[in-house]
Write a protein that holds these residues in place. Structure first.
Motif, PDB file in Angstrom:
ATOM      1  N   ILE A   1      -0.401  -5.172  11.927  1.00 30.22           N
ATOM      2  CA  ILE A   1      -1.201  -5.313  10.706  1.00 30.22           C
ATOM      3  C   ILE A   1      -2.394  -4.367  10.764  1.00 30.22           C
ATOM      4  O   ILE A   1      -2.719  -3.692   9.779  1.00 30.22           O
ATOM      5  CB  ILE A   1      -1.650  -6.773  10.511  1.00 30.22           C
ATOM      6  CG1 ILE A   1      -0.429  -7.663  10.279  1.00 30.22           C
ATOM      7  CG2 ILE A   1      -2.639  -6.887   9.354  1.00 30.22           C
ATOM      8  CD1 ILE A   1      -0.731  -9.145  10.258  1.00 30.22           C
ATOM      9  N   LEU A   2      -3.032  -4.298  11.924  1.00 34.44           N
ATOM     10  CA  LEU A   2      -4.143  -3.354  12.090  1.00 34.44           C
ATOM     11  C   LEU A   2      -3.668  -1.913  11.981  1.00 34.44           C
ATOM     12  O   LEU A   2      -4.347  -1.073  11.385  1.00 34.44           O
ATOM     13  CB  LEU A   2      -4.826  -3.583  13.435  1.00 34.44           C
ATOM     14  CG  LEU A   2      -5.548  -4.919  13.591  1.00 34.44           C
ATOM     15  CD1 LEU A   2      -6.078  -5.064  15.011  1.00 34.44           C
ATOM     16  CD2 LEU A   2      -6.669  -5.042  12.586  1.00 34.44           C
ATOM     17  N   LEU A   3      -2.502  -1.625  12.543  1.00 31.75           N
ATOM     18  CA  LEU A   3      -1.937  -0.288  12.432  1.00 31.75           C
ATOM     19  C   LEU A   3      -1.635   0.057  10.977  1.00 31.75           C
ATOM     20  O   LEU A   3      -1.933   1.162  10.517  1.00 31.75           O
ATOM     21  CB  LEU A   3      -0.661  -0.189  13.275  1.00 31.75           C
ATOM     22  CG  LEU A   3       0.070   1.139  13.269  1.00 31.75           C
ATOM     23  CD1 LEU A   3      -0.775   2.225  13.907  1.00 31.75           C
ATOM     24  CD2 LEU A   3       1.394   0.998  14.002  1.00 31.75           C
ATOM     25  N   TYR A   4      -1.072  -0.881  10.237  1.00 35.33           N
ATOM     26  CA  TYR A   4      -0.767  -0.695   8.817  1.00 35.33           C
ATOM     27  C   TYR A   4      -2.042  -0.390   8.039  1.00 35.33           C
ATOM     28  O   TYR A   4      -2.097   0.549   7.238  1.00 35.33           O
ATOM     29  CB  TYR A   4      -0.083  -1.940   8.261  1.00 35.33           C
ATOM     30  CG  TYR A   4       0.400  -1.804   6.842  1.00 35.33           C
ATOM     31  CD1 TYR A   4       1.707  -1.440   6.570  1.00 35.33           C
ATOM     32  CD2 TYR A   4      -0.444  -2.051   5.764  1.00 35.33           C
ATOM     33  CE1 TYR A   4       2.174  -1.315   5.277  1.00 35.33           C
ATOM     34  CE2 TYR A   4       0.007  -1.929   4.466  1.00 35.33           C
ATOM     35  CZ  TYR A   4       1.309  -1.561   4.224  1.00 35.33           C
ATOM     36  OH  TYR A   4       1.743  -1.428   2.943  1.00 35.33           O
ATOM     37  N   LEU A   5      -3.081  -1.179   8.274  1.00 37.19           N
ATOM     38  CA  LEU A   5      -4.352  -0.979   7.565  1.00 37.19           C
ATOM     39  C   LEU A   5      -4.969   0.358   7.911  1.00 37.19           C
ATOM     40  O   LEU A   5      -5.532   1.038   7.034  1.00 37.19           O
ATOM     41  CB  LEU A   5      -5.310  -2.131   7.877  1.00 37.19           C
ATOM     42  CG  LEU A   5      -4.918  -3.486   7.311  1.00 37.19           C
ATOM     43  CD1 LEU A   5      -5.872  -4.569   7.833  1.00 37.19           C
ATOM     44  CD2 LEU A   5      -4.908  -3.471   5.802  1.00 37.19           C
ATOM     45  N   ALA A   6      -4.876   0.760   9.169  1.00 41.98           N
ATOM     46  CA  ALA A   6      -5.440   2.048   9.572  1.00 41.98           C
ATOM     47  C   ALA A   6      -4.706   3.199   8.886  1.00 41.98           C
ATOM     48  O   ALA A   6      -5.340   4.134   8.383  1.00 41.98           O
ATOM     49  CB  ALA A   6      -5.361   2.192  11.093  1.00 41.98           C
ATOM     50  N   ILE A   7      -3.384   3.123   8.840  1.00 45.41           N
ATOM     51  CA  ILE A   7      -2.611   4.179   8.163  1.00 45.41           C
ATOM     52  C   ILE A   7      -2.946   4.200   6.682  1.00 45.41           C
ATOM     53  O   ILE A   7      -3.107   5.259   6.079  1.00 45.41           O
ATOM     54  CB  ILE A   7      -1.100   3.983   8.397  1.00 45.41           C
ATOM     55  CG1 ILE A   7      -0.756   4.192   9.857  1.00 45.41           C
ATOM     56  CG2 ILE A   7      -0.295   4.945   7.526  1.00 45.41           C
ATOM     57  CD1 ILE A   7       0.665   3.820  10.205  1.00 45.41           C
ATOM     58  N   TRP A   8      -3.056   3.014   6.088  1.00 48.00           N
ATOM     59  CA  TRP A   8      -3.364   2.914   4.663  1.00 48.00           C
ATOM     60  C   TRP A   8      -4.708   3.546   4.342  1.00 48.00           C
ATOM     61  O   TRP A   8      -4.858   4.282   3.364  1.00 48.00           O
ATOM     62  CB  TRP A   8      -3.336   1.456   4.262  1.00 48.00           C
ATOM     63  CG  TRP A   8      -3.374   1.189   2.776  1.00 48.00           C
ATOM     64  CD1 TRP A   8      -3.282   2.071   1.754  1.00 48.00           C
ATOM     65  CD2 TRP A   8      -3.509  -0.087   2.150  1.00 48.00           C
ATOM     66  NE1 TRP A   8      -3.351   1.429   0.547  1.00 48.00           N
ATOM     67  CE2 TRP A   8      -3.487   0.099   0.770  1.00 48.00           C
ATOM     68  CE3 TRP A   8      -3.644  -1.379   2.642  1.00 48.00           C
ATOM     69  CZ2 TRP A   8      -3.597  -0.938  -0.128  1.00 48.00           C
ATOM     70  CZ3 TRP A   8      -3.758  -2.409   1.743  1.00 48.00           C
ATOM     71  CH2 TRP A   8      -3.723  -2.199   0.364  1.00 48.00           C
ATOM     72  N   LEU A   9      -5.704   3.280   5.177  1.00 49.21           N
ATOM     73  CA  LEU A   9      -7.039   3.820   4.919  1.00 49.21           C
ATOM     74  C   LEU A   9      -7.112   5.322   5.189  1.00 49.21           C
ATOM     75  O   LEU A   9      -7.792   6.056   4.477  1.00 49.21           O
ATOM     76  CB  LEU A   9      -8.069   3.083   5.766  1.00 49.21           C
ATOM     77  CG  LEU A   9      -8.321   1.630   5.368  1.00 49.21           C
ATOM     78  CD1 LEU A   9      -9.248   0.962   6.368  1.00 49.21           C
ATOM     79  CD2 LEU A   9      -8.904   1.550   3.972  1.00 49.21           C
ATOM     80  N   LEU A  10      -6.429   5.780   6.231  1.00 47.43           N
ATOM     81  CA  LEU A  10      -6.508   7.197   6.592  1.00 47.43           C
ATOM     82  C   LEU A  10      -5.661   8.087   5.705  1.00 47.43           C
ATOM     83  O   LEU A  10      -5.959   9.278   5.548  1.00 47.43           O
ATOM     84  CB  LEU A  10      -6.101   7.379   8.057  1.00 47.43           C
ATOM     85  CG  LEU A  10      -7.055   6.773   9.076  1.00 47.43           C
ATOM     86  CD1 LEU A  10      -6.476   6.878  10.472  1.00 47.43           C
ATOM     87  CD2 LEU A  10      -8.416   7.437   9.003  1.00 47.43           C
ATOM     88  N   ALA A  11      -4.603   7.550   5.131  1.00 49.75           N
ATOM     89  CA  ALA A  11      -3.687   8.368   4.336  1.00 49.75           C
ATOM     90  C   ALA A  11      -4.098   8.476   2.875  1.00 49.75           C
ATOM     91  O   ALA A  11      -3.464   9.184   2.120  1.00 49.75           O
ATOM     92  CB  ALA A  11      -2.271   7.814   4.438  1.00 49.75           C
ATOM     93  N   LYS A  12      -5.136   7.813   2.465  1.00 47.75           N
ATOM     94  CA  LYS A  12      -5.542   7.864   1.056  1.00 47.75           C
ATOM     95  C   LYS A  12      -6.058   9.198   0.672  1.00 47.75           C
ATOM     96  O   LYS A  12      -6.525  10.008   1.256  1.00 47.75           O
ATOM     97  CB  LYS A  12      -6.595   6.791   0.773  1.00 47.75           C
ATOM     98  CG  LYS A  12      -5.988   5.470   0.579  1.00 47.75           C
ATOM     99  CD  LYS A  12      -6.992   4.500   0.055  1.00 47.75           C
ATOM    100  CE  LYS A  12      -6.284   3.215  -0.285  1.00 47.75           C
ATOM    101  NZ  LYS A  12      -7.125   2.273  -0.922  1.00 47.75           N
TER     102      LYS A  12
ATOM    103  N   GLY B   1       0.790  -1.217   0.000  1.00 45.98           N
ATOM    104  CA  GLY B   1       0.000   0.000   0.000  1.00 45.98           C
ATOM    105  C   GLY B   1       0.821   1.263   0.000  1.00 45.98           C
ATOM    106  O   GLY B   1       0.287   2.357  -0.097  1.00 45.98           O
ATOM    107  N   GLY B   2       2.126   1.132   0.151  1.00 44.99           N
ATOM    108  CA  GLY B   2       2.992   2.292   0.181  1.00 44.99           C
ATOM    109  C   GLY B   2       3.146   2.916   1.547  1.00 44.99           C
ATOM    110  O   GLY B   2       3.738   3.988   1.670  1.00 44.99           O
ATOM    111  N   VAL B   3       2.630   2.251   2.584  1.00 39.97           N
ATOM    112  CA  VAL B   3       2.689   2.811   3.929  1.00 39.97           C
ATOM    113  C   VAL B   3       4.122   2.836   4.446  1.00 39.97           C
ATOM    114  O   VAL B   3       4.605   3.863   4.910  1.00 39.97           O
ATOM    115  CB  VAL B   3       1.775   2.024   4.898  1.00 39.97           C
ATOM    116  CG1 VAL B   3       1.952   2.501   6.324  1.00 39.97           C
ATOM    117  CG2 VAL B   3       0.324   2.148   4.473  1.00 39.97           C
ATOM    118  N   CYS B   4       4.807   1.728   4.376  1.00 38.11           N
ATOM    119  CA  CYS B   4       6.185   1.658   4.881  1.00 38.11           C
ATOM    120  C   CYS B   4       7.105   2.573   4.076  1.00 38.11           C
ATOM    121  O   CYS B   4       7.983   3.227   4.641  1.00 38.11           O
ATOM    122  CB  CYS B   4       6.703   0.222   4.847  1.00 38.11           C
ATOM    123  SG  CYS B   4       5.879  -0.859   6.022  1.00 38.11           S
ATOM    124  N   GLY B   5       6.901   2.631   2.776  1.00 35.65           N
ATOM    125  CA  GLY B   5       7.692   3.537   1.947  1.00 35.65           C
ATOM    126  C   GLY B   5       7.427   4.986   2.283  1.00 35.65           C
ATOM    127  O   GLY B   5       8.334   5.810   2.304  1.00 35.65           O
TER     128      GLY B   5
END
Length: 69
Positions: free
Chosen positions: A58-69, A25-29
């Motif tokens: 994993i939940l933290l990753y998904l939350a960042i992915w959804l909020l940062a879009k 999702g590009g979160v870590c990048g």
């Protein structure tokens, strides 16, 4: 009056998902770009956190992915 331009070079970068160097999702990048570190380090931290934290990263990753879009 002086003609001095007020440029704040210490202003933080905006956090953005990294669509170019991102794997899923590009979160870590995006976090790596924001913190000026290697993306591999951030990915390893998330991988270890996902295993040791029983999926909380994993939940933290998904939350960042959804909020940062």
């Amino acid at each position: 009056m002086s003609n001095i331009q007020n440029k704040n070079t210490n202003s933080p970068n905006k956090f953005r998902l990294d669509r170019v160097d991102g794997k899923i999702g590009g979160v870590c990048g995006g976090i790596a770009n924001y913190m000026n570190v290697d993306p591999l380090i951030v990915r390893l931290i998330f991988a270890v956190g996902a295993i040791a934290g029983f999926g909380s990263f994993i939940l933290l990753y998904l939350a960042i992915w959804l909020l940062a879009k």
